[in-house]
Scaffold this motif. Structure first.
Motif, short mmCIF file in Angstrom:
data_model
loop_
_atom_site.label_atom_id
_atom_site.label_comp_id
_atom_site.label_asym_id
_atom_site.label_seq_id
_atom_site.Cartn_x
_atom_site.Cartn_y
_atom_site.Cartn_z
N PRO A 84 53.61 -9.40 -39.85
CA PRO A 84 54.29 -10.69 -39.68
C PRO A 84 55.17 -10.74 -38.43
O PRO A 84 55.52 -11.84 -37.98
CB PRO A 84 55.13 -10.83 -40.97
CG PRO A 84 55.25 -9.45 -41.52
CD PRO A 84 54.00 -8.73 -41.12
N GLN A 112 47.93 -10.30 -46.77
CA GLN A 112 48.29 -10.35 -45.36
C GLN A 112 47.70 -9.14 -44.64
O GLN A 112 48.02 -8.00 -44.95
CB GLN A 112 49.82 -10.33 -45.24
CG GLN A 112 50.34 -10.36 -43.86
CD GLN A 112 50.50 -11.76 -43.33
OE1 GLN A 112 50.18 -12.72 -44.02
NE2 GLN A 112 50.96 -11.90 -42.13
N LYS A 165 56.19 -15.10 -46.49
CA LYS A 165 55.62 -14.41 -45.33
C LYS A 165 55.59 -12.92 -45.65
O LYS A 165 56.48 -12.16 -45.28
CB LYS A 165 56.46 -14.69 -44.09
CG LYS A 165 55.69 -14.47 -42.78
CD LYS A 165 56.46 -15.01 -41.60
CE LYS A 165 55.67 -14.83 -40.32
NZ LYS A 165 56.40 -15.34 -39.14
N PRO A 166 54.56 -12.48 -46.39
CA PRO A 166 54.54 -11.10 -46.90
C PRO A 166 54.46 -10.06 -45.79
O PRO A 166 54.03 -10.34 -44.67
CB PRO A 166 53.27 -11.06 -47.77
CG PRO A 166 52.90 -12.49 -48.00
CD PRO A 166 53.39 -13.25 -46.82
N ASN A 167 54.85 -8.84 -46.13
CA ASN A 167 54.62 -7.70 -45.26
C ASN A 167 53.13 -7.50 -45.06
O ASN A 167 52.30 -7.99 -45.84
CB ASN A 167 55.20 -6.42 -45.88
CG ASN A 167 56.67 -6.28 -45.60
OD1 ASN A 167 57.17 -6.69 -44.57
ND2 ASN A 167 57.38 -5.68 -46.54
N HIS A 213 60.77 -11.96 -46.65
CA HIS A 213 59.40 -12.44 -46.65
C HIS A 213 59.19 -13.62 -47.60
O HIS A 213 58.12 -14.22 -47.61
CB HIS A 213 58.45 -11.29 -47.00
CG HIS A 213 58.54 -10.18 -46.01
ND1 HIS A 213 58.90 -8.90 -46.35
CD2 HIS A 213 58.36 -10.17 -44.67
CE1 HIS A 213 58.91 -8.15 -45.28
NE2 HIS A 213 58.60 -8.89 -44.25
N ASN A 255 64.08 -8.72 -48.31
CA ASN A 255 63.00 -8.36 -47.40
C ASN A 255 62.63 -9.47 -46.41
O ASN A 255 61.81 -9.26 -45.53
CB ASN A 255 61.74 -7.94 -48.17
CG ASN A 255 61.09 -9.10 -48.90
OD1 ASN A 255 61.46 -10.26 -48.74
ND2 ASN A 255 60.10 -8.79 -49.71
#
Length: 731
Positions: free
Chosen positions: A628, A624, A646-648, A286, A284
């Motif tokens: 992003p 979040q 860096k999450p969704n 992230h 993903n």
């Protein structure tokens, strides 16, 4: 020296090809490498092979026999010690030996005197060990290994690559320029990497590195628990490919599988300061990994992975894939099973193929059972104020409401939903102050103003929703209630532990949070205990003068005005508590803790947050709120900054508050985050921002004295960075 070394080493290899392992006493070293004796022996006739076999990975002269015996390393494919390998190299065999010897001898001239400088990285051989892991049901598992290589082993790889460029043709099966993403309209011709295929050449010319690679595989396999899980023993697998990769600016590697292999090991060959971007990531993208030079990452080869865009510098890595077959023959870059089998049949190297079968992709792990409340249907009357929420009627079927849906889509819990959702979720604030007089006394007439502001905005928002009863809208984010799941678990011996959360919030909950923050800015003075412009890193670096964030303190307000989100926060942290195994370790149950602070954070361009701990809190959650894709930089990280998260949008992370963490520089755009800290005390009163226990005691003393505390009593004229939190600043 060159000729004597080459003759001696070829003689050793000839004996090895004949099936003979030299039996040599330790310390009987050949003198081709004069520094070996000086560094390895200190007036003794014995040598510490655990160090010297790694500091001299070419295993020169008589070290071949000693180190081969000590490490127990043998290639899975005897082809390297047979004639075919040398027939393939033809007249390049001696040229490769001579070039490699020149490179390594030149490098050895730079070595320190290890008897005088034993702590130097070139002298002090560190133990190879697993130091962290990241695991998620959807994306798989990644193991991080520390000190996979010594500096000498790293140099030997780069020397081998250099000699290949000088001696061998610049074409397959040795070299290839690979491009990725050609089907992507945004891709450039430069996307990809330059690869040198070291398969078989490594085993022939640098056997010490080949042995260390297998030790790294085995260490990660044992220490990660994969051995107990019954995953294949690396010692029983063969080397499919060994690739020295070089990514330059704009280079990247799209998400892919290493199909047909069992394990993939990625060893960092560049210092992280040598390039920007170029992070390794799973499917993903992230969670991103940037290990320091000579550290490694191990994944199962069927795990989706890739490398992000390189914005500056050069990134070099060594990649090794193992498969359920013999070592791939010299002359193949990254072969298929069929190619190797055909080669062996042609050269009659083996006669028994009965047990050699093609590989099938491993079955994905079964997802864990979801920890989600059962959907309960209860008969409910619909008072007039519920009618304002137009979509609420669409959830009803013969006066029945699905509270698993309604209590989250309507986090304000309007009208009759409040008592029903309170009962359904089991949520109770850990401080009755919010449901008693003190909070409302503090707010005064503003209480009604705040509620009307939020309700007005939310009702207009509801009017924009699609009709969720229509099949065409079933998958619309506003209709489909995604299950909140503790998705991944990251463990690092030094950094600590972190749980990633999928679908922490739904769009309706996020909208309610932003609306509350907006209404607070509209109604209340922009100073403590409601707002603060926080700066970080002024003393360390002038570049960070504008670094920090704008904080809206929603402690108390959230429980009063959006109780549905407060209940969801406890559910999120409880899921992480189970996922990380903290429940079994006796760590506090989130349901027994109170809210210490609830913050809506806005980072703008150049904003960052240096490493720090949320001292005196127990658990910290960060969700979040921004997409992003809408900003550059601004990644969450733990102390070492090796792994970036860096999450969704609407995903989050949970960690123990004493874990050091920070946020990287925000280069473009805006980043909004919802942060909550729980602590082993009751919920913090509404009047306080992020207090310590002394401020709580003082607050309670004021209440006992019958004094009404109001926001006007808090001084915050300049909103300076050194302003104390809470009631310690009464006028």
């Amino acid at each position: 020296v060159f000729l004597s070394y080459t003759a001696a080493l070829l003689l050793i290899l000839k004996d090895a090809r004949a099936g003979l392992v030299p039996t040599i006493g330790m310390g009987e070293l050949t003198m081709e490498y004069e520094r070996v004796e000086k560094l390895a022996l200190n007036g003794s006739q014995t040598m510490d092979l655990s160090k010297e076999c790694r500091r001299h990975p070419l295993w020169p002269g008589k070290m071949m026999g000693d180190c081969g015996e000590y490490t127990k390393w043998r290639p899975v494919q005897p082809l390297w010690w047979e004639e075919k390998a040398y027939e393939f190299l033809d007249d390049k065999t001696d040229a490769m030996f001579e070039c490699l010897e020149r490179e390594v001898l030149t490098y050895m001239e730079e070595w320190p005197n290890c008897h005088e400088d034993s702590d130097n990285p070139m002298c002090n051989v560190q133990e190879t060990k697993m130091y962290s892991s990241y695991k998620t049901v959807e994306e798989g598992e990644l193991i991080m290994v520390q000190d996979a290589f010594t500096p000498q082993e790293q140099n030997a790889i780069e020397s081998l690559a250099s000699c290949m460029k000088q001696v061998l043709p610049n074409e397959l099966p040795y070299f290839e320029r690979r491009s990725f993403g050609a089907a992507d309209s945004n891709a450039t011709a430069l996307n990809g990497n330059e690869v040198m295929f070291l398969s078989a050449l490594l085993q022939i010319y640098v056997p010490g590195v080949a042995a260390q690679i297998m030790k790294t595989f085995q260490t990660a396999w044992e220490q990660s628990g994969w051995k107990e899980e019954g995953k294949p023993d690396p010692r029983k697998l063969g080397v499919r490919t060994i690739e020295f990769l070089r990514y330059t600016e704009t280079g990247e590697l799209g998400v892919h599988l290493d199909s047909g292999s069992a394990y993939t090991l990625v060893i960092a060959m560049s210092d992280t300061r040598d390039f920007e971007g170029g992070a390794f990531h799973l499917g993903n993208q992230h969670v991103k990994f940037r290990p320091e030079a000579r550290n490694a990452m191990l994944i199962e080869s069927e795990t989706l992975h890739g490398v992000s865009h390189i914005s500056k510098g050069i990134r070099k890595t060594l990649v090794i894939e193992l498969w359920d077959y013999v070592d791939a023959p010299l002359g193949f870059a990254r072969p298929t099973f069929e190619q190797v089998k055909e080669y062996e049949q042609k050269h009659r190297l083996f006669t028994n193929y009965a047990s050699l079968i093609g590989l099938e992709a491993p079955s994905p792990a079964e997802p864990r059972e979801a920890n989600f409340p059962e959907r309960t249907f209860v008969n409910v009357d619909s008072p007039d104020n519920d009618k304002q929420y137009l979509e609420l009627d669409k959830l009803r079927d013969h006066d029945v409401v699905d509270f698993a849906v309604a209590c989250r889509k309507y986090p304000l819990w309007p009208g009759s939903l409040f008592p029903e959702c309170l009962e359904f979720t089991g949520f109770r604030p850990n401080q009755p102050d919010y449901w008693e007089g003190a909070s409302y006394n503090h707010l005064g007439d503003d209480h009604k103003v705040v509620y009307e502001c939020i309700e007005k905005e939310y009702i207009e928002y509801v009017k924009t929703w699609p009709d969720c009863s229509l099949e065409v809208n079933f998958e619309d984010p506003l209709c489909e209630l995604e299950e909140t799941r503790a998705k991944g678990f990251y463990h690092d011996d030094d950094d600590g532990e972190l749980v990633t959360i999928a679908n922490a919030l739904i769009p309706q909950e996020a909208f309610a949070l932003k609306t509350l923050s907006s209404c607070m800015r509209e109604i209340f003075p922009r100073k403590l205990p409601y707002f603060k412009k926080r700066s970080f890193g002024k003393e360390e670096n002038e570049h960070y003068l504008d670094s920090g964030n704008i904080c809206t303190y929603m402690t108390g307000f959230l429980q009063i005005y959006i109780p549905g989100v407060a209940a969801q926060v406890i559910d999120i942290i409880t899921k992480a508590w189970h996922k990380a195994g903290w429940s079994g370790e006796g760590k506090p149950n989130p349901n027994t803790l109170g809210f210490r602070t609830i913050e809506h954070l806005l980072y703008e361009t150049s904003g960052s947050l240096g490493n720090h701990q949320d001292e005196n809190s127990t658990y910290t959650m960060a969700v979040q709120l921004s997409d992003p894709e809408g900003y550059w930089g601004g990644a969450f990280h733990l102390e070492s900054d090796t792994v970036k998260f860096k999450p969704n949008q609407y995903d989050g992370v949970v960690f123990e508050s004493e874990t050091s963490h920070g946020v990287s520089q925000l280069n473009r755009g805006k980043r909004q985050v919802f942060v909550v800290e729980l602590w082993a005390q009751p919920d913090v009163p509404l009047i306080l921002a992020r207090p310590d226990m002394n401020e709580i005691v003082e607050y309670e003393r004021e209440l006992e004295q019958g004094r009404q505390i109001t926001g006007e009593e808090l001084e915050d004229e300049d909103n300076s960075d050194d302003l104390k939190y809470g009631i310690g600043v009464y006028s």
